[in-house]
Design an enzyme around this catalytic site. Structure first.
Site, PDB file in Angstrom:
ATOM      1  NE  ARG A  15      -3.807  -2.085   0.093  1.00  0.00           N
ATOM      2  CZ  ARG A  15      -3.067  -3.644  -0.113  1.00  0.00           C
ATOM      3  NH1 ARG A  15      -2.576  -3.577  -1.319  1.00  0.00           N
ATOM      4  NH2 ARG A  15      -4.100  -4.650  -0.617  1.00  0.00           N
ATOM      5  CB  SER A  54      -9.082  -2.412   4.219  1.00  0.00           C
ATOM      6  OG  SER A  54      -9.270  -3.154   3.582  1.00  0.00           O
ATOM      7  CD  GLU A  85      -5.692  -0.028   2.997  1.00  0.00           C
ATOM      8  OE1 GLU A  85      -5.386  -1.452   3.316  1.00  0.00           O
ATOM      9  OE2 GLU A  85      -6.281   0.283   1.991  1.00  0.00           O
TER      10      GLU A  85
HETATM   11  C1  LIG Z   1     -15.805  -0.855  -0.964  1.00  0.00           C
HETATM   12  C2  LIG Z   1     -14.296  -0.630  -0.574  1.00  0.00           C
HETATM   13  C3  LIG Z   1     -13.599  -1.238  -1.240  1.00  0.00           C
HETATM   14  C4  LIG Z   1     -11.842  -1.421  -1.583  1.00  0.00           C
HETATM   15  N1  LIG Z   1     -11.556  -2.357  -1.872  1.00  0.00           N
HETATM   16  C5  LIG Z   1      -9.787  -2.231  -2.519  1.00  0.00           C
HETATM   17  C6  LIG Z   1      -9.277  -3.035  -2.324  1.00  0.00           C
HETATM   18  O1  LIG Z   1      -9.263  -4.285  -2.199  1.00  0.00           O
HETATM   19  N2  LIG Z   1      -7.959  -3.658  -2.231  1.00  0.00           N
HETATM   20  C7  LIG Z   1      -7.297  -1.638  -2.292  1.00  0.00           C
HETATM   21  O2  LIG Z   1      -5.927  -1.307  -1.922  1.00  0.00           O
HETATM   22  N3  LIG Z   1      -7.874  -0.553  -1.876  1.00  0.00           N
HETATM   23  C8  LIG Z   1      -8.936  -1.196  -2.033  1.00  0.00           C
HETATM   24  N4  LIG Z   1      -9.955   0.091  -1.770  1.00  0.00           N
HETATM   25  C9  LIG Z   1      -9.761   1.536  -1.252  1.00  0.00           C
HETATM   26  C10 LIG Z   1      -9.569   2.499  -2.909  1.00  0.00           C
HETATM   27  O3  LIG Z   1     -10.112   1.930  -3.821  1.00  0.00           O
HETATM   28  C11 LIG Z   1      -8.483   2.238  -3.202  1.00  0.00           C
HETATM   29  O4  LIG Z   1      -7.110   2.886  -2.391  1.00  0.00           O
HETATM   30  C12 LIG Z   1      -7.795   2.814  -4.702  1.00  0.00           C
HETATM   31  O5  LIG Z   1      -7.172   2.756  -5.335  1.00  0.00           O
HETATM   32  C13 LIG Z   1      -7.714   5.030  -4.245  1.00  0.00           C
HETATM   33  O6  LIG Z   1      -8.424   5.109  -5.416  1.00  0.00           O
HETATM   34  P1  LIG Z   1      -8.670   6.579  -5.734  1.00  0.00           P
HETATM   35  O7  LIG Z   1      -8.770   7.794  -6.870  1.00  0.00           O
HETATM   36  O8  LIG Z   1     -10.197   6.975  -5.582  1.00  0.00           O
HETATM   37  O9  LIG Z   1      -8.042   7.684  -4.710  1.00  0.00           O
HETATM   38  P2  LIG Z   1      -8.613   8.558  -4.041  1.00  0.00           P
HETATM   39  O10 LIG Z   1      -9.516   8.475  -2.548  1.00  0.00           O
HETATM   40  O11 LIG Z   1      -8.940  10.277  -4.900  1.00  0.00           O
HETATM   41  O12 LIG Z   1      -6.986   9.100  -3.337  1.00  0.00           O
HETATM   42  C14 LIG Z   1      -5.998   8.316  -2.698  1.00  0.00           C
HETATM   43  C15 LIG Z   1      -4.239   8.960  -2.312  1.00  0.00           C
HETATM   44  O13 LIG Z   1      -4.041   8.677  -3.603  1.00  0.00           O
HETATM   45  C16 LIG Z   1      -3.552  10.064  -3.984  1.00  0.00           C
HETATM   46  N5  LIG Z   1      -3.957  10.181  -5.595  1.00  0.00           N
HETATM   47  C17 LIG Z   1      -5.168   9.862  -5.540  1.00  0.00           C
HETATM   48  N6  LIG Z   1      -5.108  10.315  -7.242  1.00  0.00           N
HETATM   49  C18 LIG Z   1      -3.259  10.626  -7.370  1.00  0.00           C
HETATM   50  C19 LIG Z   1      -2.358  10.897  -9.133  1.00  0.00           C
HETATM   51  N7  LIG Z   1      -3.216  11.107 -10.041  1.00  0.00           N
HETATM   52  N8  LIG Z   1      -1.457  11.725  -8.390  1.00  0.00           N
HETATM   53  C20 LIG Z   1      -1.078  11.520  -7.329  1.00  0.00           C
HETATM   54  N9  LIG Z   1      -1.320  11.219  -6.368  1.00  0.00           N
HETATM   55  C21 LIG Z   1      -3.073  10.624  -6.412  1.00  0.00           C
HETATM   56  C22 LIG Z   1      -4.825  11.144  -3.095  1.00  0.00           C
HETATM   57  O14 LIG Z   1      -3.935  12.522  -2.826  1.00  0.00           O
HETATM   58  C23 LIG Z   1      -4.382  10.650  -1.904  1.00  0.00           C
HETATM   59  O15 LIG Z   1      -3.905  10.990  -0.652  1.00  0.00           O
HETATM   60  C24 LIG Z   1     -11.545  -0.558  -1.200  1.00  0.00           C
HETATM   61  C25 LIG Z   1     -12.783   0.856  -0.774  1.00  0.00           C
HETATM   62  C26 LIG Z   1     -14.176   0.445  -0.990  1.00  0.00           C
HETATM   63  C27 LIG Z   1     -14.727   2.244  -0.735  1.00  0.00           C
END
Ligand SMILES: Cc1cc2nc3c(=O)[nH]c(=O)nc-3n(C[C@H](O)[C@H](O)[C@H](O)COP(=O)(O)OP(=O)(O)OC[C@H]3O[C@@H](n4cnc5c(N)ncnc54)[C@H](O)[C@@H]3O)c2cc1C
Length: 302
Positions: free
Chosen positions: A175, A225, A295
């Site tokens: 992560r 998570s 996380e």
């Molecule tokens: C129901 C559910 C299930 C999930 N299952 C999983 C799973 O199985 N495995 C897992 O790993 N995660 C899981 N997640 C967590 C999440 O979906 C992941 O961490 C996902 O990759 C986050 O992407 P995001 O675009 O939503 O990022 P955001 O939440 O928008 O941002 C997360 C971080 O990334 C940074 N960021 C985003 N985009 C950029 C960019 N272009 N450049 C630089 N920094 C950036 C942001 O500043 C922030 O610090 C789950 C979440 C939910 C709600």
């Protein structure tokens, strides 16, 4: 800072900057107060202009993807939220590689790969994030992680310069990625896939989707998570064994379906969620001597 106070910004420049956008609208947790300023750049040039504006005005900024791993505070964010959404949502096939914009949703990337019979990223089919967020977090599930498919990443640094990193240079860990230290902005990535068998890929996609639906509270607001997996343990099991299934602080509760998820039952506040997170950390440490690290990314004015 108000828009009218922003030095160097001319509304007729074409860049759209909004004031007081409620951040709860942009996160899967449905929590978060207003951002002073909020912009959704249409391309890398506009993103660079926004970075210049922030620098000129000594204004902090924060990059937002799909908001599925962020908990914003109720007071919101003092600075500029830069949202990389649909404008960075392209997906193109180049041989067995995909060139994907940071704003593309993983669901669309996995569907695109499946339709073209390209194997390697099925594991991500149920992760509700953008490519940028998934690379930043090295998102993973069911034995796969982004690290395995990221071949090259194009980033913009704080000064607006473009750089490229190989997958190895991204320093992916559990992560984490190097971007968590550098603060660079992921613009796009090349994912290296391989020819796959469509029926097998479809079956695995259906199987993983069913597993998620059975085990995760997908009908409730959450950020997935809440805690990282402590080495040698499963966060959800520790929380369940600590007797915290269903435990609630206000409208924030430990999901009874999957104890690793803190859910928002409707109108949870940042304070509710943090009180619950801290209670879980304390209880698990007292009972099992294990420290649980969040996380989710906690962002905004406290
Ligand atoms: C129901 C559910 C299930 C999930 N299952 C999983 C799973 O199985 N495995 C897992 O790993 N995660 C899981 N997640 C967590 C999440 O979906 C992941 O961490 C996902 O990759 C986050 O992407 P995001 O675009 O939503 O990022 P955001 O939440 O928008 O941002 C997360 C971080 O990334 C940074 N960021 C985003 N985009 C950029 C960019 N272009 N450049 C630089 N920094 C950036 C942001 O500043 C922030 O610090 C789950 C979440 C939910 C709600």
């Amino acid at each position: 800072m108000k828009l009218a106070e922003l030095k160097g910004f001319a509304p007729d420049q074409g860049i759209k900057i909004l004031e007081n956008q409620e951040l709860k609208e942009y996160t899967t947790f449905r929590v978060g107060g207003p951002a002073d300023l909020f912009a959704e750049p249409k391309d890398p040039e506009e993103l660079r202009d926004l970075l210049v504006l922030c620098r000129q005005n000594s204004l902090p900024y924060y990059i937002l993807g799909h908001g599925s791993n962020i908990l914003f505070t109720d007071k919101g964010y003092r600075g500029m939220i830069i949202f990389l959404g649909e404008n960075f949502g392209y997906i193109e096939k180049m041989g067995n590689d995909l060139r994907v914009g940071a704003g593309a949703l993983l669901k669309d990337v996995t569907d695109f790969a499946l339709e073209r019979e390209l194997e390697g990223i099925v594991f991500a089919c149920g992760i509700p994030g953008s490519l940028g967020g998934a690379i930043y977090m090295n998102a993973g599930a069911y034995g796969g992680e982004m690290k395995e498919v990221v071949h090259q990443v194009k980033v913009m640094d704080r000064n607006g310069s473009i750089k490229y990193y190989t997958g190895e240079e991204m320093e992916f860990g559990y992560r984490t990625s190097r971007i968590q230290d550098t603060g660079e902005i992921i613009l796009e990535a090349t994912l290296r896939l391989r020819p796959g068998k469509i029926m097998e890929m479809k079956e695995r996609t259906a199987d993983l989707t069913q597993k998620r639906e059975e085990k995760q509270p997908l009908d409730m607001a959450s950020a997935g998570s809440t805690f990282k997996r402590p080495e040698g343990y499963f966060a959800g099991k520790l929380i369940m064994d600590a007797g915290l299934s269903g435990y609630a602080c206000g409208d924030a509760a430990v999901s009874t379906k999957h104890c690793g998820f803190v859910i928002n039952k409707g109108s949870a506040t940042f304070a509710d969620i943090m009180a619950l997170v801290e209670h879980i950390q304390r209880t698990v440490e007292e009972k099992f001597g294990v420290k649980m690290q969040p996380e989710i990314r906690i962002v905004g004015e406290r």
